[in-house]
Design a protein around this motif. Structure first.
Motif, PDB file in Angstrom:
ATOM      1  N   THR A 184      -0.630 -11.688  -1.687  1.00  0.00           N
ATOM      2  CA  THR A 184      -2.063 -11.699  -1.998  1.00  0.00           C
ATOM      3  C   THR A 184      -2.713 -10.326  -2.067  1.00  0.00           C
ATOM      4  O   THR A 184      -3.764 -10.178  -2.693  1.00  0.00           O
ATOM      5  N   GLN A 185      -2.091  -9.311  -1.463  1.00  0.00           N
ATOM      6  CA  GLN A 185      -2.727  -8.005  -1.444  1.00  0.00           C
ATOM      7  C   GLN A 185      -2.551  -7.260  -2.775  1.00  0.00           C
ATOM      8  O   GLN A 185      -1.679  -7.574  -3.581  1.00  0.00           O
ATOM      9  N   THR A 186      -3.381  -6.262  -2.975  1.00  0.00           N
ATOM     10  CA  THR A 186      -3.340  -5.489  -4.215  1.00  0.00           C
ATOM     11  C   THR A 186      -2.190  -4.480  -4.204  1.00  0.00           C
ATOM     12  O   THR A 186      -1.663  -4.110  -3.156  1.00  0.00           O
ATOM     13  N   GLY A 187      -1.845  -4.025  -5.400  1.00  0.00           N
ATOM     14  CA  GLY A 187      -0.830  -2.997  -5.507  1.00  0.00           C
ATOM     15  C   GLY A 187      -1.255  -1.714  -4.816  1.00  0.00           C
ATOM     16  O   GLY A 187      -0.442  -1.034  -4.187  1.00  0.00           O
ATOM     17  N   ALA A 188      -2.529  -1.377  -4.911  1.00  0.00           N
ATOM     18  CA  ALA A 188      -3.033  -0.163  -4.260  1.00  0.00           C
ATOM     19  C   ALA A 188      -2.838  -0.241  -2.756  1.00  0.00           C
ATOM     20  O   ALA A 188      -2.387   0.727  -2.122  1.00  0.00           O
ATOM     21  N   PHE A 189      -3.146  -1.384  -2.158  1.00  0.00           N
ATOM     22  CA  PHE A 189      -2.997  -1.551  -0.710  1.00  0.00           C
ATOM     23  C   PHE A 189      -1.546  -1.384  -0.297  1.00  0.00           C
ATOM     24  O   PHE A 189      -1.241  -0.691   0.686  1.00  0.00           O
ATOM     25  N   LEU A 190      -0.634  -1.985  -1.045  1.00  0.00           N
ATOM     26  CA  LEU A 190       0.777  -2.005  -0.651  1.00  0.00           C
ATOM     27  C   LEU A 190       1.484  -0.685  -0.971  1.00  0.00           C
ATOM     28  O   LEU A 190       2.108  -0.078  -0.100  1.00  0.00           O
ATOM     29  N   HIS A 191       1.393  -0.227  -2.204  1.00  0.00           N
ATOM     30  CA  HIS A 191       2.150   0.961  -2.608  1.00  0.00           C
ATOM     31  C   HIS A 191       1.639   2.244  -1.955  1.00  0.00           C
ATOM     32  O   HIS A 191       2.375   3.232  -1.885  1.00  0.00           O
ATOM     33  N   ARG A 192       0.412   2.237  -1.484  1.00  0.00           N
ATOM     34  CA  ARG A 192      -0.126   3.428  -0.809  1.00  0.00           C
ATOM     35  C   ARG A 192       0.011   3.332   0.710  1.00  0.00           C
ATOM     36  O   ARG A 192      -0.489   4.176   1.436  1.00  0.00           O
ATOM     37  N   PHE A 193       0.663   2.268   1.181  1.00  0.00           N
ATOM     38  CA  PHE A 193       0.870   2.064   2.631  1.00  0.00           C
ATOM     39  C   PHE A 193      -0.463   2.088   3.388  1.00  0.00           C
ATOM     40  O   PHE A 193      -0.585   2.688   4.461  1.00  0.00           O
ATOM     41  N   THR A 194      -1.451   1.385   2.832  1.00  0.00           N
ATOM     42  CA  THR A 194      -2.805   1.438   3.381  1.00  0.00           C
ATOM     43  C   THR A 194      -2.908   0.817   4.763  1.00  0.00           C
ATOM     44  O   THR A 194      -3.871   1.094   5.497  1.00  0.00           O
ATOM     45  N   TRP A 195      -1.943  -0.009   5.156  1.00  0.00           N
ATOM     46  CA  TRP A 195      -2.000  -0.631   6.478  1.00  0.00           C
ATOM     47  C   TRP A 195      -1.660   0.354   7.598  1.00  0.00           C
ATOM     48  O   TRP A 195      -1.776   0.034   8.778  1.00  0.00           O
ATOM     49  N   LEU A 196      -1.260   1.573   7.213  1.00  0.00           N
ATOM     50  CA  LEU A 196      -0.863   2.581   8.201  1.00  0.00           C
ATOM     51  C   LEU A 196      -1.808   3.788   8.168  1.00  0.00           C
ATOM     52  O   LEU A 196      -2.409   4.094   7.134  1.00  0.00           O
ATOM     53  N   ASP A 197      -1.905   4.468   9.284  1.00  0.00           N
ATOM     54  CA  ASP A 197      -2.542   5.783   9.322  1.00  0.00           C
ATOM     55  C   ASP A 197      -1.550   6.801   8.763  1.00  0.00           C
ATOM     56  O   ASP A 197      -0.328   6.630   8.884  1.00  0.00           O
ATOM     57  N   ASP A 198      -2.061   7.867   8.184  1.00  0.00           N
ATOM     58  CA  ASP A 198      -1.183   8.885   7.606  1.00  0.00           C
ATOM     59  C   ASP A 198      -0.195   9.430   8.628  1.00  0.00           C
ATOM     60  O   ASP A 198       0.952   9.757   8.290  1.00  0.00           O
ATOM     61  N   SER A 199      -0.631   9.528   9.882  1.00  0.00           N
ATOM     62  CA  SER A 199       0.222  10.075  10.939  1.00  0.00           C
ATOM     63  C   SER A 199       1.397   9.171  11.279  1.00  0.00           C
ATOM     64  O   SER A 199       2.327   9.594  11.973  1.00  0.00           O
ATOM     65  N   GLU A 200       1.369   7.935  10.781  1.00  0.00           N
ATOM     66  CA  GLU A 200       2.440   6.970  11.053  1.00  0.00           C
ATOM     67  C   GLU A 200       3.486   6.941   9.938  1.00  0.00           C
ATOM     68  O   GLU A 200       4.427   6.151   9.983  1.00  0.00           O
ATOM     69  N   ILE A 201       3.316   7.811   8.942  1.00  0.00           N
ATOM     70  CA  ILE A 201       4.234   7.880   7.806  1.00  0.00           C
ATOM     71  C   ILE A 201       5.032   9.177   7.900  1.00  0.00           C
ATOM     72  O   ILE A 201       4.479  10.274   7.754  1.00  0.00           O
ATOM     73  N   GLY A 202       6.316   9.067   8.168  1.00  0.00           N
ATOM     74  CA  GLY A 202       7.168  10.241   8.296  1.00  0.00           C
ATOM     75  C   GLY A 202       7.686  10.717   6.952  1.00  0.00           C
ATOM     76  O   GLY A 202       7.753   9.951   5.988  1.00  0.00           O
ATOM     77  N   SER A 203       8.081  11.976   6.893  1.00  0.00           N
ATOM     78  CA  SER A 203       8.551  12.574   5.646  1.00  0.00           C
ATOM     79  C   SER A 203      10.069  12.771   5.666  1.00  0.00           C
ATOM     80  O   SER A 203      10.655  13.116   6.688  1.00  0.00           O
TER      81      SER A 203
END
Length: 264
Positions: A184-203
Motif C-alpha cells: 500500500t505504500q508509495t514508491g517514494a516511501f519505500l525506495h527512499r527508506f523513509t521509515w528510517l532515520d538517516d543515522s540508521e542507514i549504513g554505507s
C-alpha cells in the motif's frame, strides 16, 4: 482479499523457496546467510547467472532465494497492481525481504542484474549491527530515458540505493515492512527508506553496487575494482546491451553456468 500472512518461518519460506543452499566446509558452525534476488521472467537468465556468480565464490553457507511475484501472489503476500513506473516485477516486492527472513538476523536483497566477482563473505564482514540496513549510497542520475528492454527510466532521490541492501531483519524499525505496508505504500516511501532515520542507514563501498556506465575503475587504485557489477540500464542478456561495459565478464559467467548445468 489477501490471505493472512504466515506466522512461522517455514510458512514464510514456502512462499519463496530457495533454489540453492551452498555449504562450504565449516563444521556446521555457521548460520546460512539468506540472499533474496529479485526475479522477473524476462530476465530469467540474468537471475541464474547472478545466482551462479554468488554460489561459485561463496566460502560461507548461503541460500539464494528468488523473489517471484507469482509465488507471492499465490501465497497472498502480494496483491498491489503494477504501476507505470515499475520496470521489473520486483520493484516493490523487494521490501518484503525482512518479512521473508522472518525478521531474524541479517539478509540481503539484490537485483537480478548483478554479477559478483568475489566472495560474498567479504560483504558480510562489513555488517554493522548498529544499523537497520546498509547499502551503497549512490549519488546517481541516469542519462538514459529508457533502460533494459525499453522500460521507462525514472529519476528519484536515493536512486539505486534499494537495488542492493543488507537488512538487519530483526531491527525494530524494519518490522514495519509487513505485506500490508509493502502493498500500500508509495514508491517514494519505500525506495527512499523513509521509515528510517538517516543515522540508521549504513554505507557500503560503491564497489559492491558498481553501476555500469556511471562508476569508474581507476587502474592505479585497486579499491575501485568492482566486486559486484550492476548492469543497471541493461545487460548482455538483452540484444541492445550485448556490448556494454563488463559484458565479457557476464558472458563468461553465463558460459560457465550453462556448462555446469549441461545446457551447452
Amino acid at each position: 482479499m489477501p490471505l493472512e500472512h504466515p506466522s512461522n518461518d517455514s510458512a514464510v519460506m514456502n512462499s519463496c523457496n530457495g533454489d540453492d543452499v551452498h555449504h562450504p566446509v565449516d563444521n556446521g558452525n555457521k548460520k546460512v546467510f539468506k540472499i533474496f534476488v529479485g526475479y522477473d521472467p524476462r530476465e530469467d537468465l540474468a537471475y541464474e547467472v547472478c545466482k551462479h556468480s554468488i554460489l561459485k565464490r561463496a566460502s560461507i553457507p548461503v541460500e539464494v532465494i528468488p523473489i517471484k511475484q507469482s509465488d507471492l501472489r499465490s501465497s497472498g503476500l502480494y496483491w498491489r497492481e503494477r504501476g507505470p513506473t515499475e520496470s521489473t516485477e520486483f520493484s516493490f516486492s523487494r521490501f518484503l525481504t525482512p518479512y521473508l527472513a522472518n525478521y531474524e538476523g541479517w539478509a540481503m536483497f539484490v537485483d537480478c542484474d548483478f554479477l559478483y566477482t568475489t566472495d560474498i563473505k567479504e560483504l558480510t564482514e562489513l555488517i554493522d549491527d548498529s544499523y537497520a540496513l546498509m547499502c551503497v549510497q549512490h549519488d546517481y542520475t541516469p542519462k538514459e530515458s529508457t533502460k533494459m528492454d525499453g522500460a521507462v527510466q525514472t529519476v528519484y532521490p536515493r536512486k539505486n540505493w534499494s537495488s542492493m541492501v543488507l537488512y538487519n531483519c530483526g531491527h525494530p524499525k524494519n518490522k514495519i515492512l509487513t505485506p500490508e505496508l509493502v502493498n500500500t505504500q508509495t514508491g517514494a516511501f519505500l525506495h527512499r527508506f523513509t521509515w528510517l532515520d538517516d543515522s540508521e542507514i549504513g554505507s557500503v563501498p560503491f564497489i559492491w553496487n558498481f553501476l555500469v556506465g556511471h562508476n569508474k575503475v581507476d587502474e592505479n587504485d585497486p579499491s575501485t575494482q568492482p566486486k559486484a557489477i550492476h548492469y543497471t540500464t541493461g545487460g548482455p542478456w538483452f540484444e541492445m546491451w550485448k556490448n556494454c561495459e563488463f559484458a565479457d565478464l557476464w558472458l563468461s559467467e553465463m558460459e560457465a553456468y550453462k556448462k555446469e548445468t549441461k545446457q551447452i
